[in-house]
Design a protein around this motif. Sequence first.
Motif, PDB file in Angstrom:
ATOM      1  N   GLN A  74     -27.245  55.330  -6.670  1.00  0.00           N
ATOM      2  CA  GLN A  74     -27.253  54.677  -5.373  1.00  0.00           C
ATOM      3  C   GLN A  74     -27.357  55.735  -4.279  1.00  0.00           C
ATOM      4  N   GLN A 133     -36.761  41.646  -6.661  1.00  0.00           N
ATOM      5  CA  GLN A 133     -35.894  42.017  -5.546  1.00  0.00           C
ATOM      6  C   GLN A 133     -34.744  41.021  -5.454  1.00  0.00           C
ATOM      7  N   LYS A 190     -28.546  52.821   0.517  1.00  0.00           N
ATOM      8  CA  LYS A 190     -29.576  52.085  -0.210  1.00  0.00           C
ATOM      9  C   LYS A 190     -28.975  51.320  -1.387  1.00  0.00           C
ATOM     10  N   ASP A 191     -29.802  50.471  -2.006  1.00  0.00           N
ATOM     11  CA  ASP A 191     -29.347  49.677  -3.142  1.00  0.00           C
ATOM     12  C   ASP A 191     -29.242  50.534  -4.402  1.00  0.00           C
ATOM     13  N   ASP A 242     -41.132  44.873  -9.413  1.00  0.00           N
ATOM     14  CA  ASP A 242     -39.710  44.719  -9.694  1.00  0.00           C
ATOM     15  C   ASP A 242     -39.187  43.465  -8.979  1.00  0.00           C
ATOM     16  N   ASN A 278     -37.068  53.814 -15.982  1.00  0.00           N
ATOM     17  CA  ASN A 278     -37.674  53.124 -14.863  1.00  0.00           C
ATOM     18  C   ASN A 278     -39.030  53.792 -14.597  1.00  0.00           C
ATOM     19  N   THR A 302     -32.479  45.171 -11.675  1.00  0.00           N
ATOM     20  CA  THR A 302     -32.310  45.506 -10.269  1.00  0.00           C
ATOM     21  C   THR A 302     -31.011  44.917  -9.726  1.00  0.00           C
ATOM     22  N   SER A 349     -40.637  54.171 -12.062  1.00  0.00           N
ATOM     23  CA  SER A 349     -40.664  54.939 -10.816  1.00  0.00           C
ATOM     24  C   SER A 349     -40.153  56.365 -10.995  1.00  0.00           C
ATOM     25  N   GLU A 354     -30.113  51.692  -8.051  1.00  0.00           N
ATOM     26  CA  GLU A 354     -31.415  51.841  -8.714  1.00  0.00           C
ATOM     27  C   GLU A 354     -31.197  52.201 -10.183  1.00  0.00           C
ATOM     28  N   TRP A 355     -31.831  51.434 -11.057  1.00  0.00           N
ATOM     29  CA  TRP A 355     -31.777  51.704 -12.500  1.00  0.00           C
ATOM     30  C   TRP A 355     -32.618  52.930 -12.806  1.00  0.00           C
TER      31      TRP A 355
END
Lengths: 118, 106
Positions: free
Chosen positions: A41, B3, A45-46, B1, A62, B97, A64, A48-49
């Motif tokens: 995290q 959200q 921000k949120d 993804d 992931n 997520t 990304s 993130e896996w």
Amino acid sequence: QLQLQESGSGLVRPSQTLSLTCDISGGSITSGGFSWSWIRQPPGKDLEWIGHIWHSGGPNYNPSLKNRVTISLDTPENQFSLDLKSVTAADTAVYYCARCSGWLVDYWGQGIFVTVSS
Amino acid sequence: DIQLTQSPPSLSASVGDRVTFTCRASQAITMKLAWFQQRPGKAPRSLIYAASRLQSGVPSKFSGSGSGTEFNLTISSLEVGDFTTYFCQQYQAYPPTFGGGTRVDI
């Protein structure tokens, strides 16, 4: 009661590799049906896996982060690790290790804050 | 993804109040939605999985509902220890997520 504890360097230089370890107590990394995950995290921000690994199979990452991430198991030490290479300031975050049933998180570590800065 | 959007981002309440907050998904995730409680400096705690199933040891004042794209977490009677942040997770699709969280302030 399962407990997870992250450890590693809290400060990493840009372009270097971030390395963290998760120690497992109260349970075994070889327990069937569970995977072992890293989640982060960044500030403000949120969550993130990052990815996860099965004892009986390989890791999944992931997309990304896929090109920079390695998750591995150390079965004798009952721990698993995260390596994230070529870090930038955008990788500054609280990093959590977790146990999952499939992709559902059921236990978390308390997290470790890692700063990327010169 | 997929959200996940949580609302409201924060709310104020009093001890004994009943509160409900929402997690909305950008696409249908059937029932694969979990809720967690996060206290500062502590490991997040699993409360609910499969949208409405209580994790072992979690008090029954917590309940989850919803399906498809909209899910709710309800706390029936707030206690001092409940004033903290709650977030959701979908595990329908990879990568899993998380929502941005709802902070419950006293």
